[in-house]
Design an enzyme around this catalytic site. Sequence first.
Site, PDB file in Angstrom:
ATOM      1  N   GLN A 165       0.712  -1.249  -0.041  1.00 48.44           N
ATOM      2  CA  GLN A 165       0.068  -0.010  -0.030  1.00 48.44           C
ATOM      3  C   GLN A 165       0.810   1.141  -0.008  1.00 48.44           C
ATOM      4  O   GLN A 165       0.579   1.984  -0.769  1.00 48.44           O
ATOM      5  CB  GLN A 165      -0.989  -0.048   1.070  1.00 48.44           C
ATOM      6  CG  GLN A 165      -1.775   1.110   1.236  1.00 48.44           C
ATOM      7  CD  GLN A 165      -2.788   0.994   2.269  1.00 48.44           C
ATOM      8  OE1 GLN A 165      -3.822   0.518   2.358  1.00 48.44           O
ATOM      9  NE2 GLN A 165      -2.384   1.753   3.541  1.00 48.44           N
ATOM     10  N   GLU A 207      -3.588   9.410  -1.142  1.00 48.33           N
ATOM     11  CA  GLU A 207      -3.105  10.307  -0.189  1.00 48.33           C
ATOM     12  C   GLU A 207      -1.846  11.346  -0.661  1.00 48.33           C
ATOM     13  O   GLU A 207      -1.035  11.711  -0.014  1.00 48.33           O
ATOM     14  CB  GLU A 207      -2.372   9.216   1.023  1.00 48.33           C
ATOM     15  CG  GLU A 207      -3.262   8.564   1.693  1.00 48.33           C
ATOM     16  CD  GLU A 207      -3.118   7.714   2.734  1.00 48.33           C
ATOM     17  OE1 GLU A 207      -1.835   7.864   3.165  1.00 48.33           O
ATOM     18  OE2 GLU A 207      -3.954   7.065   3.399  1.00 48.33           O
ATOM     19  N   ASP A 245       4.011   0.667   4.539  1.00 50.70           N
ATOM     20  CA  ASP A 245       2.625  -0.004   5.147  1.00 50.70           C
ATOM     21  C   ASP A 245       2.179  -0.880   4.187  1.00 50.70           C
ATOM     22  O   ASP A 245       1.566  -0.603   2.992  1.00 50.70           O
ATOM     23  CB  ASP A 245       1.619   1.229   5.230  1.00 50.70           C
ATOM     24  CG  ASP A 245       0.531   0.663   5.895  1.00 50.70           C
ATOM     25  OD1 ASP A 245       0.160  -0.533   6.119  1.00 50.70           O
ATOM     26  OD2 ASP A 245      -0.575   1.446   6.059  1.00 50.70           O
ATOM     27  N   LYS A 341      -5.532   5.529  15.252  1.00 51.86           N
ATOM     28  CA  LYS A 341      -6.564   6.239  14.429  1.00 51.86           C
ATOM     29  C   LYS A 341      -7.839   6.405  15.142  1.00 51.86           C
ATOM     30  O   LYS A 341      -8.231   5.477  15.651  1.00 51.86           O
ATOM     31  CB  LYS A 341      -6.761   5.378  13.034  1.00 51.86           C
ATOM     32  CG  LYS A 341      -5.632   5.141  12.210  1.00 51.86           C
ATOM     33  CD  LYS A 341      -5.947   4.204  11.113  1.00 51.86           C
ATOM     34  CE  LYS A 341      -5.165   4.141   9.850  1.00 51.86           C
ATOM     35  NZ  LYS A 341      -5.227   2.956   9.112  1.00 51.86           N
ATOM     36  N   ARG A 370      -6.176   9.011   7.876  1.00 53.32           N
ATOM     37  CA  ARG A 370      -6.806   8.044   7.001  1.00 53.32           C
ATOM     38  C   ARG A 370      -6.415   8.381   5.652  1.00 53.32           C
ATOM     39  O   ARG A 370      -6.232   9.542   5.244  1.00 53.32           O
ATOM     40  CB  ARG A 370      -8.542   8.012   7.285  1.00 53.32           C
ATOM     41  CG  ARG A 370      -8.532   7.695   8.715  1.00 53.32           C
ATOM     42  CD  ARG A 370      -8.335   6.004   9.305  1.00 53.32           C
ATOM     43  NE  ARG A 370      -8.282   5.228   8.543  1.00 53.32           N
ATOM     44  CZ  ARG A 370      -8.942   3.744   8.902  1.00 53.32           C
ATOM     45  NH1 ARG A 370      -9.651   3.886  10.069  1.00 53.32           N
ATOM     46  NH2 ARG A 370      -8.862   2.831   7.990  1.00 53.32           N
ATOM     47  N   SER A 371      -6.877   7.569   4.750  1.00 52.51           N
ATOM     48  CA  SER A 371      -6.896   7.561   3.236  1.00 52.51           C
ATOM     49  C   SER A 371      -7.891   8.826   2.950  1.00 52.51           C
ATOM     50  O   SER A 371      -7.846   9.756   2.047  1.00 52.51           O
ATOM     51  CB  SER A 371      -7.230   6.667   2.162  1.00 52.51           C
ATOM     52  OG  SER A 371      -8.203   5.817   2.797  1.00 52.51           O
ATOM     53  N   LYS A 392       1.976  10.209  10.920  1.00 50.67           N
ATOM     54  CA  LYS A 392       1.707   9.715   9.644  1.00 50.67           C
ATOM     55  C   LYS A 392       0.448  10.200   8.991  1.00 50.67           C
ATOM     56  O   LYS A 392      -0.518   9.906   9.412  1.00 50.67           O
ATOM     57  CB  LYS A 392       1.850   8.186   9.545  1.00 50.67           C
ATOM     58  CG  LYS A 392       1.681   7.397   8.164  1.00 50.67           C
ATOM     59  CD  LYS A 392       1.315   5.829   8.455  1.00 50.67           C
ATOM     60  CE  LYS A 392       1.062   5.039   7.110  1.00 50.67           C
ATOM     61  NZ  LYS A 392      -0.185   4.307   7.446  1.00 50.67           N
TER      62      LYS A 392
END
Length: 432
Positions: A165, A207, A245, A341, A370-371, A392
Amino acid sequence: MNKFNIKEVKARQVFDSRSVPTVEVEVVLECGVYGRGTVPSGASTGKFEALELRDNDMKKLNGKSVYKAIENIKQIIAPAIIGMDATNQVAVDRKLIELDGSENKSNLGANSILAVSMAVAWAGANANKIPLYRHLGGANAKVLPIPMIQIIGGGAHANNTTDFQDYLVVPVGSKSFSEGYEMVVNVYNATKKIFSKYKKPLATADEGGFWPTKFNTNEEGLKLLLEGIEESGYEPGKDIAIALDIASSEFYEEDGMYRLSLENRNMNRIEYVDYLCQLIERYPIVSIEDAMAETDWEGSKLLTEKVGSKIQLVGDDLFTTNISRIQKGVKIGVNNSVLIKMNQIGTITETLDAIDFTKNAGYLPVVSARSGETEDTTIVHLAIATNAGQLKVGSVARSERTAKWNEVIRIEEDLQDNGVYDGGNIFKRIIK
Ligand code: PGA
Ligand code: ZN
């Protein structure tokens, strides 16, 4: 009447960076001060995450509208929290958890609950006339996070063009957040040149990292990234390290096989762990997230035994910011780091608890976006409030990403000489 009491709760559907609907809440206090929270949303969502309530009406916005969640806020949550003191986050979050009453926020939806929790946090900070990181973290909130930044975005964020990913970098040699950020921007631009050199089309994934077109293997992303780091004049591993990731739950099959579609390659957990160990040998990798699948505790344990004292191993889908899952991991010795998250668990205080638990266990927390994101900057304040040390947020392109990074730059300035930046030293806490 307390001027910090909640007077009004407004809820609406807005849209995230992928044009997916999401929940936004404003909480207005008696004194007129307000706070706003807009919840993020994932694509490679873990199976053990709190429930994100969507309308699932396929005739409307692909089933993704959130009008039910909005109604839950207006009809059920608002009447229960109006009159409560917004500076008392614990009390409000407890009330939200109690109103829902389920294990995974499936009654009211974690998106409706979190939007309210975030808005209350901002209202509390604004009422006290202090930044959110100070409101949530108190007098000792001072650590600026080292950024973990995506340069190439594959997997579920780029139509599965690669199995892996995120290909990310960490400026381990930086002396301050802003220096580290500039270094990563240089790597981003240099990698763009490398893409052009190999005639790879330049487009950005969800992203903001480069979309990996025409890759033959998953390793190719690591090669391009390494060239990008060299092209920008930094020493790989010393100035800039690589992080992955893998989000491997996306390509793990319940028969216990890891299936890399791009390479038409099937591996059992032992072969797959071997394959990862070879990548770690060949590239300056400092961190791997979700190397193993969310249900493969045995594989996670095996990998941790092999490389858990050499690199950071982060659990995202495996732990889902959930103390009982983190506790299980700590007990059996799996991974050494936890991705944090907010919407995996659903309230600000439960997120703070998960970070505390992680740190007390000697694991490293990595606060993450998050995306699907918006202009909301709550996670930046959360990272600094808790002295988490790592953040991140995706790449250095797209405004929902830069909204976060720019907020760190502002807070770095605000903290002046009182800010602390550990840079790559943070990894020494887990790497032997
Ligand atoms: P997601 O991706 O928000 O789509 O789950 C981010 C991540 O996996 O860390
Ligand atoms: Zn992840």
